[in-house]
Design a protein around this motif. Structure first.
Motif, PDB file in Angstrom:
ATOM      1  N   PRO A 336       0.798  -1.228   0.000  1.00  8.21           N
ATOM      2  CA  PRO A 336       0.000   0.000   0.000  1.00  8.21           C
ATOM      3  C   PRO A 336       0.829   1.276   0.000  1.00  8.21           C
ATOM      4  O   PRO A 336       0.415   2.296  -0.534  1.00  8.21           O
ATOM      5  N   ASP A 337       2.044   1.211   0.597  1.00  8.57           N
ATOM      6  CA  ASP A 337       2.917   2.397   0.592  1.00  8.57           C
ATOM      7  C   ASP A 337       3.805   2.439  -0.642  1.00  8.57           C
ATOM      8  O   ASP A 337       4.788   3.176  -0.690  1.00  8.57           O
ATOM      9  N   LEU A 338       3.465   1.613  -1.670  1.00  6.62           N
ATOM     10  CA  LEU A 338       4.181   1.549  -2.959  1.00  6.62           C
ATOM     11  C   LEU A 338       5.613   1.055  -2.806  1.00  6.62           C
ATOM     12  O   LEU A 338       6.513   1.469  -3.537  1.00  6.62           O
ATOM     13  N   GLU A 339       5.820   0.135  -1.872  1.00  5.93           N
ATOM     14  CA  GLU A 339       7.100  -0.574  -1.796  1.00  5.93           C
ATOM     15  C   GLU A 339       6.999  -1.793  -2.705  1.00  5.93           C
ATOM     16  O   GLU A 339       6.070  -2.598  -2.589  1.00  5.93           O
ATOM     17  N   LEU A 340       7.954  -1.944  -3.618  1.00  6.27           N
ATOM     18  CA  LEU A 340       7.923  -3.038  -4.579  1.00  6.27           C
ATOM     19  C   LEU A 340       8.264  -4.349  -3.871  1.00  6.27           C
ATOM     20  O   LEU A 340       9.297  -4.448  -3.196  1.00  6.27           O
ATOM     21  N   PRO A 354      17.972  -6.489 -12.190  1.00  4.25           N
ATOM     22  CA  PRO A 354      17.761  -7.826 -11.624  1.00  4.25           C
ATOM     23  C   PRO A 354      16.711  -7.766 -10.511  1.00  4.25           C
ATOM     24  O   PRO A 354      16.501  -6.737  -9.886  1.00  4.25           O
ATOM     25  N   ARG A 355      16.063  -8.887 -10.269  1.00  4.93           N
ATOM     26  CA  ARG A 355      14.976  -8.940  -9.298  1.00  4.93           C
ATOM     27  C   ARG A 355      15.406  -8.454  -7.923  1.00  4.93           C
ATOM     28  O   ARG A 355      14.730  -7.603  -7.329  1.00  4.93           O
ATOM     29  N   MET A 361      15.524  -1.263  -3.811  1.00  2.00           N
ATOM     30  CA  MET A 361      15.841   0.110  -4.167  1.00  2.00           C
ATOM     31  C   MET A 361      14.541   0.882  -4.418  1.00  2.00           C
ATOM     32  O   MET A 361      13.462   0.302  -4.543  1.00  2.00           O
ATOM     33  N   ASP A 362      14.670   2.205  -4.485  1.00  2.95           N
ATOM     34  CA  ASP A 362      13.539   3.053  -4.860  1.00  2.95           C
ATOM     35  C   ASP A 362      13.448   3.035  -6.378  1.00  2.95           C
ATOM     36  O   ASP A 362      14.030   3.876  -7.064  1.00  2.95           O
ATOM     37  N   ILE A 363      12.695   2.074  -6.902  1.00  3.12           N
ATOM     38  CA  ILE A 363      12.665   1.840  -8.344  1.00  3.12           C
ATOM     39  C   ILE A 363      11.942   2.946  -9.089  1.00  3.12           C
ATOM     40  O   ILE A 363      12.168   3.154 -10.289  1.00  3.12           O
ATOM     41  N   LEU A 364      11.035   3.683  -8.419  1.00  3.55           N
ATOM     42  CA  LEU A 364      10.251   4.707  -9.105  1.00  3.55           C
ATOM     43  C   LEU A 364      11.100   5.879  -9.564  1.00  3.55           C
ATOM     44  O   LEU A 364      10.829   6.479 -10.605  1.00  3.55           O
ATOM     45  N   THR A 365      12.131   6.228  -8.798  1.00  2.00           N
ATOM     46  CA  THR A 365      12.940   7.413  -9.140  1.00  2.00           C
ATOM     47  C   THR A 365      13.680   7.244 -10.460  1.00  2.00           C
ATOM     48  O   THR A 365      13.583   8.103 -11.347  1.00  2.00           O
ATOM     49  N   PRO A 366      14.439   6.154 -10.666  1.00  2.00           N
ATOM     50  CA  PRO A 366      15.101   6.009 -11.969  1.00  2.00           C
ATOM     51  C   PRO A 366      14.127   5.674 -13.100  1.00  2.00           C
ATOM     52  O   PRO A 366      14.412   5.943 -14.261  1.00  2.00           O
ATOM     53  N   SER A 367      12.989   5.070 -12.757  1.00  4.03           N
ATOM     54  CA  SER A 367      12.022   4.716 -13.809  1.00  4.03           C
ATOM     55  C   SER A 367      11.328   5.944 -14.365  1.00  4.03           C
ATOM     56  O   SER A 367      10.960   5.975 -15.552  1.00  4.03           O
ATOM     57  N   PHE A 368      11.127   6.969 -13.497  1.00  2.00           N
ATOM     58  CA  PHE A 368      10.465   8.211 -13.914  1.00  2.00           C
ATOM     59  C   PHE A 368      11.280   9.382 -13.376  1.00  2.00           C
ATOM     60  O   PHE A 368      10.979   9.928 -12.304  1.00  2.00           O
ATOM     61  N   PRO A 369      12.360   9.768 -14.087  1.00  2.00           N
ATOM     62  CA  PRO A 369      13.292  10.792 -13.571  1.00  2.00           C
ATOM     63  C   PRO A 369      12.644  12.155 -13.336  1.00  2.00           C
ATOM     64  O   PRO A 369      13.037  12.861 -12.412  1.00  2.00           O
ATOM     65  N   ASP A 370      11.653  12.513 -14.158  1.00  2.00           N
ATOM     66  CA  ASP A 370      10.993  13.803 -13.993  1.00  2.00           C
ATOM     67  C   ASP A 370      10.092  13.751 -12.754  1.00  2.00           C
ATOM     68  O   ASP A 370       9.138  12.961 -12.704  1.00  2.00           O
ATOM     69  N   PRO A 371      10.345  14.597 -11.724  1.00  2.00           N
ATOM     70  CA  PRO A 371       9.567  14.527 -10.472  1.00  2.00           C
ATOM     71  C   PRO A 371       8.065  14.739 -10.699  1.00  2.00           C
ATOM     72  O   PRO A 371       7.244  14.046 -10.090  1.00  2.00           O
ATOM     73  N   ALA A 372       7.711  15.697 -11.535  1.00  2.49           N
ATOM     74  CA  ALA A 372       6.293  15.973 -11.760  1.00  2.49           C
ATOM     75  C   ALA A 372       5.605  14.768 -12.418  1.00  2.49           C
ATOM     76  O   ALA A 372       4.496  14.371 -12.028  1.00  2.49           O
TER      77      ALA A 372
END
Length: 803
Positions: A336-340, A354-355, A361-372
Motif C-alpha cells: 500500500p505504501d508503494l514498496e515493490l 535484476p529482481r 531500491m527506490d525503483i520509481l525514481t530512476p524509472s520516472f526521472p521527472d519529479p512531476a
C-alpha cells in the motif's frame, strides 16, 4: 399438502389455554416435564401451592408425605400412560385438603388440583352432630373420612366422575387430544367428540374400518394394520403410528395415534388410545430434516470443493509461478505504501534491473526521472481504477519505452501492476498512419481487395477518378470494376498473374459513373502474410487521359504535317495531270457540239476532271494551311445565319432548334472559317439522321474552364472564359473505334459521298483559333460536337462583325 383456504390464525399454547379454562372452574393446573420440573402453573395452582416459579423441581415444591405421593403418582402416570388420582392434606402454607388428578402427556404430566377442604369440613360437622345424638364414635380425621364414605360416598363418587369427565374433556380440547375405543371382537370403534372434530367429520360419524377408509388413504391404513399385526405377534401392549386425514375440502392433516392393547390370553380384544394432530409438527420436522439434509449436502459439497480447490491450487502453484515468469507481460506487486515486493522475469528483461536489486531500491525514481511526471504516475497507481493507460518508462540503460499499464487494487490495499511494451507497436502505428495519410492524399487511385476479391477500401483519388463513392464500392466484388472496362480485356489475365505472385500492369479504358471514358494505367499486386499466403490484393489506378491526349495530339500533328507534305506533292502532280485533261475536254466539247453522240462521254470526262481539280484544291488548301486575319465576331449571329441555310437544305423530317444561353458571345475569329466549321458540323449532324425523324440543335453558351478541365479537353487549350458552340443530333451515333479516327484526313463513313477532309479542316480551323473541338457519341444515342473558342473579355472599340 393442500391447506385450508383463507389465512389460518395462530393457535394459542394448549397448556396455557387449558390452565385458563380450569381457572374459571376454580381448579389449579401445573405442567411437569419428564424430569418432574415445573414448567407451568395457572393462577389457582399458584394460590393453592404458594407462588412457585417455573424451573423448580417437584420435590422443591412439595415436601413430606404428600410430596412423595405426588411424585410417585406423577411418575406412574407418565410411565404407564394412565390417569392417576389421589387425595392429600397440605398443611403449609394454607392448611388445605387437595384432590389431585395426574394426566400423562407426550412431553410430561398435566396435574389438576381441586381444593376439597370445605367439603371435608361439612363432613366433620356432620360427624359431630351424630356424636351429640349419642353416638360414641371418636371424631377424627379417619372417622370423618369413614363417615363421609358412609354418608355421601355415592354422591361424591358421582360428582368426582362427572368432574373428571369434564376435566378430561377440557384437557382434550385444549391439547387437541382425541380418544378412540376399538372393540376388536365386535369390530366397532368409538370416537370422542374431540377426535371427530379433529377428523373433520360430523358428530354422527360411525366409527368403522370402512368409514375410516373414506377419510384416510388406503396405503396409510395398510401400513398401520401391518404394524399392528407385528405388535400383536410380539404380544406388545402399546403401539403408535402416523396417518393422514383428508378433509372434505382437500386439506390433509397428519395424526399420531397411540393405543393400549388388551388381551384375552394371546388374543387382542380391545384397543383404547389417543390421537393428536401433528401436522404442524411433522411439517416443521420434515422441513427441518430437509433443511438439515440440504445443509449437510451443501456443507459436504462446499467442503469437497474447498478441498479440491486447495489441492488444485497446490498443484498449480508451480505452474502459476512459471506462467508469471514466462508471460510476455510485465507484472509487479506493490505494498500500500508503494514498496515493490514482486517482479517477474519480463520486468527484468525489459527494465534491465535484476529482481533482487529492483526489490531493494527506490525503483520509481530512476524509472520516472521527472519529479512531476513521477508524482502523476504515483497518483494513478494509488487510485488503482483498473483502467489501461500509457506511460513512458525509463529503463536502467536510459532507454525510454512506451508502456501500456494498468494498476489493480487488491483487498489488502496492495497494488498489482500489469504492463505491456508497446514501443514497437506505437512506431508501427505511426508508420501506418503516415502510410494511410499518404494513400488518402495520393493522386493515384488505390483499391484494396480481400482474398476473395471483395473491395475493402478505396481512397478519395479513386472516388474522384471513377465517380463512385466508398459506400457504393466497399463490399462489392471485382465484377463492378471489370464491367467498367472498355474494350476486350480478358479478366483471367490479371488473376493468373497475381496468383503466381507477379505484378500485372496494363493500359485500359474505363467508363466512369458519369459516362465519361478515361484512359488509366492499372497495376495489380498480391499481398502476402508471413507464411507466404495471399491475403490481399492491391490495385493502383492512375488517370493518364491527359498524357494520352498529349500523345494523340502530338501524333495527330505529326501525322497532319506528314500528310500535308505528301498531299502537297501529290496535289502538284495531280494538277499537272488534270489540267490538260480539263482543257482538252472543254475544247473537244466545244468542237463536236451538243448533238454529237460523243458529247455525253466528253462531258462525263470533263466532270471527272473538274471533281479531281476540286480535290486537288482541297488538298492544296490542307497542305498550305496558314493562319488568317481574325476580328471580333459575335458567334450568335453566325449560328443564326448557318441555321437559316440548314433549314433550307436539310429534310423536313429533321427539327432544327437553337439554344442561346448567353448575351455576349464575342470571340476573335475569322468569320468565313467559323462559318465553314458550323456548316460542316451541321451537315454531318443532318447526314447522321438521314431518312429518319430527328432533332438538330445548335446551342451557344459561356463556360469557365479551370486549368485541369482545359487540359483534359485539349493539351493546347488555355483556362478562362470560353464560348461553347454545341451541335447535337439524335442520329445513329458513332462507335468507339470510329471516334478514334474521326479527325483523320481522308477518313469517312460516307460511302462514295465524302472526301474525309471535312472534320480534319474543322479541327485545324478551331485549333488555329486557339480553341478545341471534342465529340461525345454512343451508338443509338446520337452525337454532340463541342467547339470551344476563347471569349473576348472586353469588347474592342472596333465594330463587331456580323455576317
Amino acid at each position: 399438502m393442500k391447506q385450508r383456504s383463507g389465512k389460518r390464525k395462530a393457535r394459542p399454547d394448549p397448556i396455557s389455554l387449558t390452565g385458563e379454562v380450569l381457572d374459571t372452574f376454580g381448579r389449579g393446573m401445573i405442567h411437569l416435564d419428564p424430569n418432574m420440573n415445573l414448567t407451568y402453573a395457572n393462577r389457582t395452582a399458584s394460590r393453592l401451592l404458594g407462588k412457585r416459579q417455573a424451573g423448580l423441581a417437584l420435590q422443591n415444591i412439595l415436601s413430606g408425605p404428600l410430596g412423595r405421593t405426588f411424585l410417585e403418582a406423577s411418575l406412574r402416570a407418565l410411565k404407564e400412560k394412565i390417569i392417576v388420582n389421589f387425595e392429600g392434606y397440605y398443611p403449609e402454607p394454607l392448611d388445605i385438603w387437595l384432590k389431585v388428578h395426574c394426566l400423562p402427556q407426550e412431553h410430561g404430566i398435566i396435574t389438576v388440583l381441586e381444593d376439597i377442604t370445605s367439603e371435608l369440613k361439612q363432613l366433620e360437622n356432620h360427624a359431630r352432630n351424630k356424636a351429640l345424638l349419642g353416638e360414641s364414635k371418636e371424631i377424627s380425621a379417619q372417622g370423618i373420612s369413614q363417615e363421609r364414605e358412609d354418608v355421601g360416598g355415592l354422591k361424591l363418587a358421582q360428582t368426582a366422575l362427572r368432574e373428571s369427565r369434564e376435566k378430561l374433556r377440557i384437557a382434550q380440547q385444549a391439547g387437541k387430544v382425541g380418544i378412540f375405543d376399538w372393540d376388536i371382537v365386535t369390530n366397532t370403534i368409538s370416537l370422542s367428540d374431540e377426535l371427530k372434530a379433529m377428523y373433520g367429520v360430523t358428530p354422527d360419524f360411525i366409527g368403522s374400518l370402512d368409514n375410516w377408509a373414506k377419510i384416510t388413504p388406503p396405503e396409510d391404513i395398510r401400513s398401520l394394520l401391518e404394524k399392528l399385526q407385528q405388535t400383536v405377534a410380539q404380544h406388545k401392549k402399546e403401539e403408535e403410528g402416523e396417518y393422514r386425514i383428508i378433509y372434505p375440502d382437500g386439506e390433509v392433516r397428519w395424526m399420531l395415534s397411540r393405543g393400549f392393547i388388551s388381551y384375552e390370553g394371546h388374543r387382542p380384544i380391545r384397543i383404547i388410545g389417543t390421537a393428536i394432530d401433528i401436522t404442524e409438527l411433522k411439517s416443521s420436522r420434515d422441513l427441518l430434516s430437509r433443511v438439515n439434509e440440504e445443509l449437510e449436502q451443501k456443507v459436504q459439497a462446499h467442503t469437497g470443493a474447498l478441498s479440491r480447490t486447495v489441492a488444485k491450487l497446490n498443484e498449480q502453484r508451480e505452474l502459476l509461478q512459471a506462467i508469471i515468469d514466462n508471460i510476455p507481460v510485465i507484472i509487479t506487486l506493490w505494498k500500500p505504501d508503494l514498496e515493490l515486493i514482486m517482479v517477474n522475469r519480463e520486468f527484468e528483461r525489459i527494465g534491465g534491473w535484476p529482481r533482487e536489486e529492483a526489490l531493494n531500491m527506490d525503483i520509481l525514481t530512476p524509472s520516472f526521472p521527472d519529479p512531476a511526471y513521477r508524482q502523476e504516475i504515483i497518483r494513478k497507481v494509488r487510485t488503482a481504477q483498473s483502467t489501461w493507460g500509457d506511460l513512458v518508462w525509463t529503463t536502467r540503460s536510459g532507454r525510454k519505452l512506451d508502456i501500456l499499464w494498468s494498476a489493480i487494487g487488491l483487498s489488502d490495499g496492495s497494488r498489482l501492476g500489469i504492463g505491456i511494451d508497446i514501443t514497437q507497436r506505437k512506431k508501427m502505428e505511426k508508420n501506418l498512419l503516415h502510410l494511410a495519410t499518404a494513400v488518402e492524399q495520393a493522386g493515384e487511385g488505390f483499391v484494396l481487395f480481400n482474398a476473395d476479391w471483395v473491395i475493402e477500401y478505396v481512397n478519395p483519388a479513386y472516388e474522384h477518378l471513377t465517380g463512385y463513392t466508398k459506400e457504393e464500392l466497399i463490399g462489392k466484388g471485382e465484377d463492378l470494376l471489370i464491367s467498367s472496362v472498355i474494350g476486350d480485356v480478358d479478366p483471367e489475365l490479371p488473376h493468373r498473374a497475381v496468383c503466381q505472385g507477379e505484378i500485372w500492369r496494363s493500359h485500359i479504358k474505363v467508363l466512369t459513373k458519369s459516362g465519361d471514358i478515361i484512359d488509366v494505367h492499372l497495376t495489380l499486386s498480391p499481398v502476402r502474410d508471413n507464411t507466404g499466403e495471399f491475403i490481399k490484393y492491391v490495385s493502383i489506378v492512375k488517370d493518364i487521359s491527359q498524357e494520352v491526349r498529349h500523345q494523340q495530339a502530338t501524333a495527330q500533328s505529326q501525322k497532319m504535317e506528314a500528310i500535308g507534305t505528301l498531299a502537297g506533292g501529290i496535289a502538284h502532280d495531280l494538277k499537272n495531270i488534270f489540267t490538260p485533261i480539263l482543257i482538252n475536254s472543254e475544247t473537244a466539247v466545244e468542237e463536236v457540239g451538243k448533238g454529237d453522240p460523243v458529247c455525253p462521254l466528253l462531258e462525263e470526262i470533263l466532270q471527272a476532271a473538274r471533281t479531281g481539280m476540286d480535290l486537288v484544291e482541297h488538298i492544296t488548301t490542307f497542305s498550305r494551311m496558314k493562319s488568317v486575319e481574325k476580328i471580333p465576331v459575335d458567334i450568335t449571329s453566325l449560328v443564326s445565319e448557318i441555321l437559316t441555310l440548314l433549314r433550307a437544305a436539310v429534310s423536313k423530317t429533321i427539327e432544327i432548334r437553337t439554344r442561346i444561353n448567353t448575351d455576349n458571345a464575342v470571340v476573335n475569329a475569322n468569320p468565313t472559317q467559323i462559318k465553314q466549321v458550323l456548316i460542316n458540323l451541321g451537315s454531318n449532324a443532318a447526314y447522321a439522321m438521314k431518312g429518319q425523324r430527328g432533332l438538330l440543335e445548335m446551342g451557344v453558351a459561356c463556360v469557365e474552364l479551370d486549368k485541369d478541365i482545359a487540359s483534359m479537353i485539349s493539351p493546347d487549350l488555355s483556362s478562362g472564359p470560353h464560348i461553347e458552340v454545341a451541335v447535337r443530333d439524335t442520329g445513329q451515333g458513332i462507335d468507339e473505334e470510329t471516334l478514334q479516327h474521326i479527325f483523320d484526313p481522308f477518313f469517312t463513313t460516307k460511302q462514295g459521298e465524302g472526301t474525309g477532309m471535312g472534320l480534319t479542316v474543322v479541327q485545324w480551323i478551331v485549333k488555329d483559333h486557339k480553341g478545341a473541338v471534342s465529340v461525345w457519341s454512343r451508338p443509338g444515342k446520337g452525337s454532340i460536337f463541342k467547339v470551344l473558342l476563347p471569349k473576348l473579355e472586353k469588347e474592342p472599340s472596333a465594330e463587331i462583325q456580323e455576317h
